[in-house]
Scaffold this motif. Structure first.
Motif, mmCIF file in Angstrom:
data_model
loop_
_atom_site.group_PDB
_atom_site.id
_atom_site.type_symbol
_atom_site.label_atom_id
_atom_site.label_comp_id
_atom_site.label_asym_id
_atom_site.label_seq_id
_atom_site.Cartn_x
_atom_site.Cartn_y
_atom_site.Cartn_z
ATOM 1 N N PHE A 76 58.121 92.999 10.591
ATOM 2 C CA PHE A 76 59.280 92.100 10.504
ATOM 3 C C PHE A 76 59.218 91.120 11.673
ATOM 4 O O PHE A 76 59.508 91.473 12.812
ATOM 5 N N TRP A 77 58.813 89.872 11.379
ATOM 6 C CA TRP A 77 58.555 88.866 12.417
ATOM 7 C C TRP A 77 59.810 88.073 12.744
ATOM 8 O O TRP A 77 60.516 87.585 11.859
ATOM 9 N N ILE A 78 60.071 87.898 14.060
ATOM 10 C CA ILE A 78 61.205 87.108 14.545
ATOM 11 C C ILE A 78 60.655 85.970 15.397
ATOM 12 O O ILE A 78 59.995 86.203 16.410
ATOM 13 N N HIS A 79 60.924 84.742 14.992
ATOM 14 C CA HIS A 79 60.295 83.585 15.638
ATOM 15 C C HIS A 79 60.844 83.335 17.036
ATOM 16 O O HIS A 79 61.911 83.802 17.423
ATOM 17 N N GLY A 80 60.082 82.559 17.801
ATOM 18 C CA GLY A 80 60.471 82.165 19.146
ATOM 19 C C GLY A 80 61.253 80.863 19.153
ATOM 20 O O GLY A 80 61.680 80.362 18.128
ATOM 21 N N GLY A 81 61.415 80.315 20.362
ATOM 22 C CA GLY A 81 62.219 79.108 20.526
ATOM 23 C C GLY A 81 63.501 79.380 21.283
ATOM 24 O O GLY A 81 64.481 78.653 21.135
ATOM 25 N N TYR A 83 66.990 80.942 22.036
ATOM 26 C CA TYR A 83 68.077 81.188 21.075
ATOM 27 C C TYR A 83 68.597 79.876 20.493
ATOM 28 O O TYR A 83 69.653 79.850 19.864
ATOM 29 N N THR A 84 67.824 78.809 20.690
ATOM 30 C CA THR A 84 68.345 77.488 20.314
ATOM 31 C C THR A 84 67.489 76.731 19.312
ATOM 32 O O THR A 84 67.971 75.791 18.681
ATOM 33 N N ALA A 85 66.217 77.097 19.157
ATOM 34 C CA ALA A 85 65.321 76.291 18.325
ATOM 35 C C ALA A 85 64.303 77.194 17.638
ATOM 36 O O ALA A 85 64.289 78.410 17.837
ATOM 37 N N GLY A 86 63.422 76.565 16.843
ATOM 38 C CA GLY A 86 62.347 77.288 16.188
ATOM 39 C C GLY A 86 62.669 77.651 14.750
ATOM 40 O O GLY A 86 63.800 77.527 14.279
ATOM 41 N N SER A 87 61.635 78.105 14.037
ATOM 42 C CA SER A 87 61.795 78.593 12.666
ATOM 43 C C SER A 87 60.587 79.442 12.317
ATOM 44 O O SER A 87 59.564 79.396 13.006
ATOM 45 N N SER A 88 60.685 80.189 11.248
ATOM 46 C CA SER A 88 59.584 81.056 10.850
ATOM 47 C C SER A 88 58.480 80.288 10.144
ATOM 48 O O SER A 88 57.447 80.866 9.814
ATOM 49 N N GLN A 89 58.676 78.983 9.902
ATOM 50 C CA GLN A 89 57.651 78.182 9.236
ATOM 51 C C GLN A 89 57.049 77.104 10.123
ATOM 52 O O GLN A 89 56.243 76.306 9.673
ATOM 53 N N GLU A 90 57.418 77.061 11.403
ATOM 54 C CA GLU A 90 57.061 75.899 12.208
ATOM 55 C C GLU A 90 55.594 75.849 12.615
ATOM 56 O O GLU A 90 55.088 74.783 12.964
#
Length: 297
Positions: A76-81, A83-90
């Motif tokens: 179960f992957w949780i993206h970085g960025g 707590y303000t940015a990012g997405s699982s497709q970036e």
């Protein structure tokens, strides 16, 4: 053959309230993915930007097959960025096909509410907002609940779920390990360069930030429901002003600021996150969950 399934959460018109799962599923086959990769790079980047904005609350699952009766480990992957940015497709590296294929696992990746949409504490303005301070983390928990109840239909084992994330995603791993209601939804955890926040803000501080947001928008407390109608651009700008106002006040009073400055993120709310992350009580919640931690230097 790769099967990619998107499970959509209701859009962020809910803003600062609890997440709800919609039962609509859309399936995308590997051929569609290959077709997208053949398009010009500029077009791919445009599509990626649109996906990032429109799929704010989406969960993607990748499994190589669902018909062989196996129970595969779930990653179960949780993206970085932060707590303000990012997405699982970036990033291309976020595509879980290689991991699913080589590791014979089911890969799940998610998007969730961020910044002021995920962490504006409106709990002072009514019962329906009592969970608002941490709806970003509750989005992740809702996705984990869906995995627990449904992943066996996609070849996954609900009794063998590993959460993992990098940078901000790793910090969210820490946060989930300190959330009582997330206990039992995952069994192992991997934090990749993400343990950068040891102390969360408390409720007096998060409520003070919310009050400054209303002030920046020239709104009275009894108008808080109107936040649902304000554009994200205005809301975000008001959030920046509020963070600066509270930060300046803290400096004037000689109070220490968080290591990275005052910003959006999870807080001790007395509801969903009752303990500081590194407290004895928080550690006891995940005492039986193995944690692998890594960092780069």
């Amino acid at each position: 053959q790769r099967s990619e399934t998107a499970v959509h959460l209701r859009p962020w018109r809910l803003r600062h309230r609890l997440p709800q799962l919609r039962l609509h599923l859309s399936l995308q086959q590997q051929q569609q993915q290959q077709h997208r990769q053949k398009r010009p790079r500029k077009k791919q980047q445009q599509e990626k930007a649109i996906i990032t904005m429109m799929m704010t609350m989406t969960m993607i699952m990748i499994t190589m097959t669902i018909n062989d009766g196996k129970k595969r480990p779930v990653m179960f992957w949780i993206h970085g960025g932060g707590y303000t940015a990012g997405s699982s497709q970036e990033l291309p590296s976020y595509d879980g096909e290689s991991l699913a294929k080589k590791g014979d696992v089911v890969v799940v990746s998610i998007n969730h509410r961020l910044n002021i949409l995920g962490f504006l504490d409106l709990s002072a303005y009514g019962e329906k907002y009592k969970h608002s301070a941490n709806v970003s983390i509750l989005d992740i928990k809702a996705a984990l609940e869906w995995v627990h109840n449904n992943i066996s239909n996609f070849g996954g084992d609900p009794g063998n779920v590993t959460i993992f994330g990098q940078s901000g995603g790793g910090a969210k791993v820490n946060t989930l390990m300190a959330m009582p209601s997330a206990k039992g939804l995952f069994h192992k955890a991997i934090n990749e360069s993400g343990a950068f926040r040891a102390t969360m803000l408390d409720k007096p501080m998060t409520q003070a930030i919310a009050a400054e947001v209303l002030k920046a928008l020239n709104m009275q407390p009894d108008q808080v429901d109107s936040l649902q109608k304000i554009s994200y651009a205005r809301l975000s700008e008001a959030g920046k002003k509020a963070l600066k106002a509270v930060s300046d006040k803290m400096k004037a009073e000689g109070k220490p600021l968080p290591g990275f400055g005052l910003g959006w993120g999870p807080s001790v709310d007395g509801e969903d996150l009752p303990y500081q992350l590194f407290s004895k009580e928080a550690f006891s919640i995940s005492i039986n969950s193995a944690l692998l931690y890594s960092f780069s230097s």
